[in-house]
Design an enzyme around this catalytic site. Structure first.
Site, short mmCIF file in Angstrom:
data_model
loop_
_atom_site.label_atom_id
_atom_site.label_comp_id
_atom_site.label_asym_id
_atom_site.label_seq_id
_atom_site.Cartn_x
_atom_site.Cartn_y
_atom_site.Cartn_z
N ASP A 53 -13.17 -3.13 5.13
CA ASP A 53 -12.32 -3.11 6.34
C ASP A 53 -12.97 -3.78 7.52
O ASP A 53 -13.47 -3.12 8.42
CB ASP A 53 -12.02 -1.65 6.71
N GLU A 75 -16.66 5.91 -1.85
CA GLU A 75 -17.94 6.12 -1.13
C GLU A 75 -18.08 7.51 -0.52
O GLU A 75 -19.11 7.80 0.08
CB GLU A 75 -18.07 5.12 0.03
N ASP A 78 -9.05 1.87 -3.87
CA ASP A 78 -9.77 2.04 -2.61
C ASP A 78 -10.81 3.16 -2.72
O ASP A 78 -10.82 3.93 -3.67
CB ASP A 78 -8.76 2.36 -1.51
N GLN A 122 0.82 -1.21 0.00
CA GLN A 122 0.00 0.00 0.00
C GLN A 122 0.84 1.25 0.00
O GLN A 122 0.50 2.25 -0.61
CB GLN A 122 -0.83 0.07 1.28
#
Lengths: 680, 680
Positions: free
Chosen positions: A474, A410, A407, A290
């Site tokens: 998550d 939203e 990722d 990441q």
């Protein structure tokens, strides 16, 4: 005046003041003056977002039944009706065109009163009916008995108001969430009557399956259309659903070659971790880092830099190293999301070019992501969209990444301004689709489809054809039902029923907050489950030092070695499942009723799944268990680890760590492959 | 056609499609076709009660504006209007008669569609307007900015979703409550525009003061009438409010003679406690023994037997002892509520006579009160009502009790059946009124009014004329804002603005749950506040052994001796306040604006009060304080304990235990009495 059309699927009956639609002999829509099925209204919402958690309240000022219908046109495959609120002679407020479209029943709506911003439709239900889908639902697979607000958001920490962690998350960060919160909602449901209904709308929605005799679908706009489609069986039904939304391509072959190690800390550190893993016999297909573009430390834990290009300070020689690893058969994966942190040079470039969504004052809208701020790439601006695709192409694909976590998606705030003038309230839910599309096109246009894979947690109707892989978001690093290991099973099943057939999750979960720490048992149990998905990827978690990792000790490494061997052994089978999904939309992880629809016991099972038609998986999702209760539908089953034979029924089986309850069909064409697992 | 009537108070203007009502030159009701002020609708509620805590959800299926008005009759003091939903010619759905009734504006409503069970009315608001009342509100005195569901219930334990105690109470017993939960709600509000509005309805209601430009009053029935009445100043306004609902009689003289000791444990034990108190110099006016009729132990704590007559096993010789105590100037008080436990002989008598409300099967409806079950006396059955009055007369008054806690009244389950056929949903809120009436009539008919006093926590519009005294219900034994010491101050102030001008609370609070225990500081601070109310009563709490009591140690006893001396010293002043309340409805504990309406700073003060017009009290409601910030409106004030002079403004004053921030007006006619306090 009566009008009837009928074929093997839908039958429509209309007269002056009545309308009824049946599917398969059962009425699903019924309108009379005294029992109307449509309501329109006017509401004022209040929306508060705090770091991706939304508090949304509605104040409905008017809600009026559309009692009066007038049938205007009748053709063989088309019916036009006008609805009004007051009487049969008043001006129609809503027009409805019902037409057949290659087996689908499409109900088009045209709203004549633009002040209307609330809409309700009732679809007839029966008491024993089950409902599935609505995107990725992590608490409940069968949605009956509850309502499901559909709004892409953070799913919450804990997601269960009766747990202390949820309460703390609520009080400290408004982040506790509830059973319906999800990164990937979708206004599409599947009925056990073997039809699906999709509402073509992107505004906030709330699907209510609480009532015995009807479902009520509520949207904060008059939908463009409502699509109904049925099938003879569930396999055909998911085929049709996936045909509607588009299917995912096959995964690259390399993903089956081992675990994707989620590690961080710079070139040297991750290389050492890789060496340790390989020396211990762990099968590794890729490194997933990441922090390839830099990191920062916040009170939440380790966070990333959000400037989407190689960070040579953090990862010296990564450009060279990627090639070396690839030669050894180890791919390198990174991370990106649709936001740019103010500190980075990409932010400056985007801002100079006007690529960000704006605030009320006409400046770049900055979103608080938890102690740092970011601009939101305005995907409704085609130049910005293309530019961001360029960032992916140049800094990710050309740099040598073979995949990434795409990722977020939203967080689109509802009070920002988009360049195409659409209200953010309407665009919020669609944002993940645009985000998927940007990734997909970047990959496709560089000719890398089938070699590069990106995985997303956010989704909405229509993202299925763009998103190469879903991950469950998550989870908390615990065994809690609503936010831990267990929750990713209904998540995979409901996604599969919604047209997204490729699912996986962070092995070991992600979120350590308010005292939750990942223990070894959780990591190993999660790995045991992940082996029976096509994509096996670990995550260090937001607080790596609070979480047991794959290299915790020799025992853990040995477990990873053994289970990744099982995973790679099953690759030929897994590939066929992924291919089936790409070809016909049959999800890889399947609810039991997809193959055993005659068995009434399987419809409420949400913590077991079929891994393709030949393997049944019942993950141990509680702590301190050595045995586990399993339900097997009527068939001949072989227990994967013991070779013992079982027929249908409920059994308590041995289930130590490393031997998750898994069964295969005795007559499977893959039976030899499965039998071999015992000798691995 | 235009119609106008005007006097010094209300002005009404009506034309064909318009209606407007002004108060004091400001429009408060405004109807046009595009901005109607009435909505009607249809909803389905779900109600779940768990031990007096209600979970109430509504599902509004229809909500329709009444856009079309037709003025039917015009007289000097009367206007009849008809409202319809569709157009001016359609059948009216609601008739409205507006008439003057000795200064009041009465809006009578007549509903022509009996399926309507939801009603909304909008009253115009201005941004700076403040709102008070709505019964006894324990979290907020100024109600602006929030909505207030009005439904008599347990107020909750904690009443603040951000506290751990509230969360535990919610999770374990659904009992956490929220800011609006109260034993005594009332559909009456007072505006800072100097009018009050009362909605004559008993169904569930929700008054919403969130909007800048209107208040929306919502009821689950079409109200019989809505009453508006204004006044020149707030004193006149409370006079009018109390005239509408009825005023409380004066308290008996004996209550001013000292503390009412809430003690338990049997004749010998309470006598010893009394002796200890008296020997320590504590002024005692009465013993209050809840368990005079027996007790039981549950997991909640010490509970009572609920068979309302002397229990000679628990209290041997009580009949004789009551007389002895009375000769010494010590009264005896007991306890009763409107339920009868199944184990008692009164239950059997009531059941044999058919005095209980029934369940669906036609049997006695049994309510779970926490590990024991009770029948509900059906007060709509006049025989049952009279019989219960008889129980009070015979077993309480004739036995020698000079007062009692008339507990509960909020628990009427909504699914029971009443003998007069009224739905329990409609009767629930009115139940406390009937309960107050039963007590009142029993006292009055035995000629004991003014000598016997009973105190209630439950209330509703109309109970004011029956209830001799309110107490604030079961606070937690802590300093929490929403459920501790502080909360009884807005409780007293809002009750006073609602026509109930006599308030007091359990000294030290009541509820010890989930770890809360009463410490000494809390008990003493509460006592320091209670001295400045006309009724001083202690409570051992539900878990006496988790709570510091008056006889904890010498220091505590000495504190009680000193403060009860102050209390009795102030009796002449207190009596005049109680008399004022009886005569003109001016509450004993008053918001500062009642006497200082020109001061804009006082309208949001909810933790200070005027004790009559001459004394200002600012209780210390936080732990570990030695000083306290006080706001004094413009006047000449003397600090009660130091004699120092203050003018208007904000001051930080010394406020050790035993010297609560209290000031009196320098020019008070009672100044000598107040100056003497320093030498007590």
């Amino acid at each position: 005046m009566t009008y009837t059309t009928h074929d093997m699927e839908f039958s429509i009956q209309a007269s002056e003041d009545k309308l009824s639609i049946s599917w398969n002999g059962e009425s699903i829509i019924e309108h009379t003056k005294s029992n109307p099925f449509l309501y329109i209204g006017f509401g004022k919402e209040t929306v508060n977002m705090y770091r991706g958690n939304f508090e949304i309240k509605d104040y409905v000022e008017e809600r009026t039944p559309l009692r009066f219908i007038r049938i205007n046109e009748l053709e063989d495959n088309k019916l036009v009706a006008a609805f009004s609120t007051y009487n049969e002679n008043s001006l129609p407020i809503l027009y409805m065109t019902i037409r057949k479209d290659s087996g689908r029943l499409v109900i088009e709506l045209e709203n004549k009163d633009t002040t209307i911003n609330r809409f309700w439709i009732r679809i007839k239900a029966s008491k024993e009916e089950k409902i599935y889908g609505c995107g990725e639902q992590m608490s409940y697979f069968n949605l009956r008995g509850r309502n499901f607000p559909l709004w892409t958001s953070e799913p919450g920490v804990g997601r269960d108001k009766s747990t202390y962690v949820t309460w703390l998350a609520d009080v400290k960060d408004k982040a506790g969430g509830d059973y319906y919160n999800t990164n990937y909602p979708q206004p599409t449901y599947v009925s056990s009557k073997k039809y699906y209904a999709h509402v073509e709308a992107t505004a906030y929605a709330d699907f209510n399956f609480k009532n015995e005799d009807y479902h009520e679908l509520h949207t904060w706009e008059v939908p463009k259309e409502i699509v109904l489609e049925g099938a003879r069986d569930y396999l055909q039904l998911v085929e049709k659903i996936s045909a509607k939304f588009g299917r995912q391509p096959e995964l690259p072959d390399w993903v089956y070659e081992g675990v994707i190690l989620g590690v961080q800390g710079g070139t040297e550190v991750v290389d050492q971790k890789l060496i340790k893993a390989l020396e211990s016999g762990v099968k590794v297909s890729a490194l997933w880092c990441q922090d390839w573009q830099g990191k920062r430390i916040t009170s939440f834990g380790k966070r990333l830099m959000w400037n989407w290009k190689w960070n040579p300070d953090e990862y010296p020689d990564l450009d060279v190293k990627i090639k070396e690893w690839k030669e050894k058969g180890i791919r390198f994966m990174g991370y990106i999301n649709p936001y740019l942190a103010v500190e980075g040079d990409l932010f400056k470039e985007a801002e100079n070019n006007g690529y960000f969504a704006l605030n009320e004052e006409g400046n770049t809208y900055l979103v608080d992501f938890g102690e740092f701020y970011c601009g939101v790439i305005d995907f409704t601006n085609s130049e910005a969209f293309e530019w961001y695709k360029g960032v992916i192409k140049e800094h990710l694909i050309e740099f040598g990444l073979d995949g990434w976590m795409a990722d977020f998606g939203e967080y689109l705030p509802t009070d920002l301004y988009l360049s195409n003038g659409e209200p953010a309230m309407q665009k919020h839910n669609q944002w993940p689709v645009l985000w998927a599309q940007a990734n997909y096109e970047a990959v496709k246009e560089t000719g890398k489809l089938g070699e590069v894979v990106f995985f997303m947690r956010a989704g909405y109707a229509g993202f299925q054809k763009y998103c190469t892989l879903l991950w469950g978001g998550d989870q908390s690093v615990d065994f809690s039902l609503h936010d831990g290991l267990a929750s990713v099973i209904p998540a995979a099943l409901s996604s599969g029923m919604s047209g997204m057939g490729l699912h996986h999750s962070d092995i070991g979960g992600y979120t350590s907050l308010h005292g939750t720490k990942r223990n070894k048992e959780l990591l190993l149990r999660w790995l045991d489950m992940g082996v029976f998905t096509p994509f096996l990827r670990t995550h260090e978690g937001n607080r790596p030092y609070d979480c047991v990792q794959f290299d915790e000790d020799e025992e853990t490494l040995a477990h990873f070695a053994r289970m990744t061997t099982v995973f790679t052994h099953l690759a030929p089978y897994a590939k066929t499942l992924v291919a089936e999904n790409a070809k016909s939309g049959t999800p890889v992880q399947r609810p039991l009723f997809l193959h055993y629809e005659q068995d009434p016991n399987v419809y409420d099972i949400q913590y077991q799944y079929l891994y393709g038609k030949d393997v049944l998986v019942a993950p141990v999702h509680e702590e301190h268990q050595n045995t586990w209760e399993v339900y097997l539908p009527k068939d001949e089953w072989i227990h994967l680890w013991s070779g013992e034979e079982y027929s249908g029924g409920t059994y308590i089986v041995n289930a130590p760590i490393g031997e998750p309850p898994v069964f295969f069909r005795k007559n499977s064409e893959w039976k030899e492959l499965f039998h071999q697992v015992r000798s691995l």
